[in-house]
Design an enzyme around this catalytic site. Structure first.
Site, short mmCIF file in Angstrom:
data_model
loop_
_atom_site.label_atom_id
_atom_site.label_comp_id
_atom_site.label_asym_id
_atom_site.label_seq_id
_atom_site.Cartn_x
_atom_site.Cartn_y
_atom_site.Cartn_z
N CYS A 117 119.04 72.35 90.11
CA CYS A 117 119.66 71.61 91.03
C CYS A 117 120.90 72.02 92.06
CB CYS A 117 119.92 70.16 90.96
SG CYS A 117 118.47 69.22 90.26
N HIS A 251 124.15 67.01 95.99
CA HIS A 251 122.90 66.92 95.54
C HIS A 251 122.38 65.53 95.25
CE1 HIS A 251 119.49 67.29 92.69
NE2 HIS A 251 120.13 66.74 91.80
N ASN A 281 114.68 62.98 94.17
CA ASN A 281 115.71 64.12 93.84
C ASN A 281 114.55 65.34 94.01
OD1 ASN A 281 116.66 66.08 92.53
ND2 ASN A 281 117.29 64.88 90.63
#
Length: 325
Positions: A117, A251, A281
């Protein structure tokens, strides 16, 4: 005579999403969950899932084309392509090389970065460094993922969180600072709190090919490390640029992590760009996706100071402090 220094700046942004939007209510028809349960723990309402046959490189190419169009440059002016992904099309060649071919670019250096990520932040750091060195002029930096294919759809603790997508920026050389500073770090001792521990050996999958996550441990480390890396990069750049932040683009893991990070940094929640409710996500794609949304809806404007910050499996973390040109 002193030669002018070379800097890099974002001159174009773009993103891409699959066409299929999946709501929490639809998920609840085949997963033991509910809209209330998902929203209360993550803030996610919808996510986009790739179609059968759709590849990470397809989403990456679409996002790249939008960024190149926004930058107003010819595709063959791109001399560096970096794709941040944990879900490549294949083991090799790199997804970046596949994107290069799909774009019709014939001369760029192309490679992938794998920092989960945090991948887009790592890739942007590398591209900025290469441009500052003078070896490259125009870099295409992409975060692209199809996480839906490494999710166990019977595991409600993970499957409700992730989505697919891509985001991209064109980073170009110039005499005016755009990327003001960056910081990347990792701690391999924390590798087991978020991982996909499987591998392919002799044509057989060994171990689990699905995301494994210790949610409580990830939350604790994520908030601590995101605030820490932002502080580090601001300390490094304070003398030259100060520490004013117009927008925080973190993020997009879940709203609780983003809210807690903003609080630790002393930033009002109104300064946080959040798209997790719509996209879920999307791992390495989440930061450039959110950046593109905020640029295109007019929130982020030329002259604004923006902090990009991410955390990911590895455990990795990093930040990029920039000014939009």
């Amino acid at each position: 005579m002193v030669e002018p220094r070379t800097y890099s700046a974002i001159v174009g942004v773009g993103s891409a999403l699959p066409s299929r939007c999946v709501t929490n209510h639809e998920l609840a028809t085949f997963v033991d969950t509910s809209d209330d349960w998902i929203v209360s723990r993550s803030g996610i309402h919808t996510r986009y899932l790739a179609a059968d046959g759709q590849l990470t490189s397809d989403l990456a190419t679409e996002a790249a084309q939008a960024a190149i169009c926004a930058a107003g440059i010819d595709v063959n002016a791109i001399d560096l392509i970096i794709v941040a992904t944990s879900t490549p099309d294949m083991i090799f060649p790199s997804t970046a090389c596949i994107v290069q071919a799909k774009l019709g670019n014939i001369s760029a250096a192309a490679f992938d970065v794998q920092a989960v990520c945090t991948g887009f932040v790592y890739a942007l750091h590398v591209a900025d460094s290469l441009i500052r060195s003078g070896s490259h002029r125009n870099a295409l930096v992409i975060g692209a993922e199809i996480f839906s294919r490494i999710i166990d759809w019977k595991d409600r603790s993970t499957c409700v969180l992730f989505g697919d997508g891509a985001g991209a920026v064109v980073l170009s050389a110039g005499n005016r600072p755009g990327i003001l500073g960056s910081d990347i770090q990792s701690d391999g001792g924390q590798r087991n709190i978020l991982s996909v521990p499987g591998n392919v050996r002799n044509g057989v999958i060994e171990g689990s090919p699905y995301v494994q996550m210790n949610g409580q441990a990830v939350f604790k480390v994520a908030v601590e490390k995101m605030a820490h890396t932002c502080k580090r990069v601001l300390e490094r750049t304070h003398e030259a640029y100060g520490d004013h932040i117009d927008w925080l683009v973190p993020h997009q893991a879940n709203v609780r992590i983003m809210d807690a990070t903003a609080k630790r940094m002393g930033l009002p929640i109104e300064k946080v760009v959040a798209t997790v409710a719509q996209h879920g996500n999307t791992s390495a794609a989440s930061i450039p996706l959110a950046l593109d949304v905020a640029v295109r809806d007019g929130r982020i404007k030329s002259g604004h100071r923006v902090m990009l910050v991410g955390v990911g499996g590895g455990f990795t973390w990093g930040s990029v402090y920039l000014e939009m040109v």
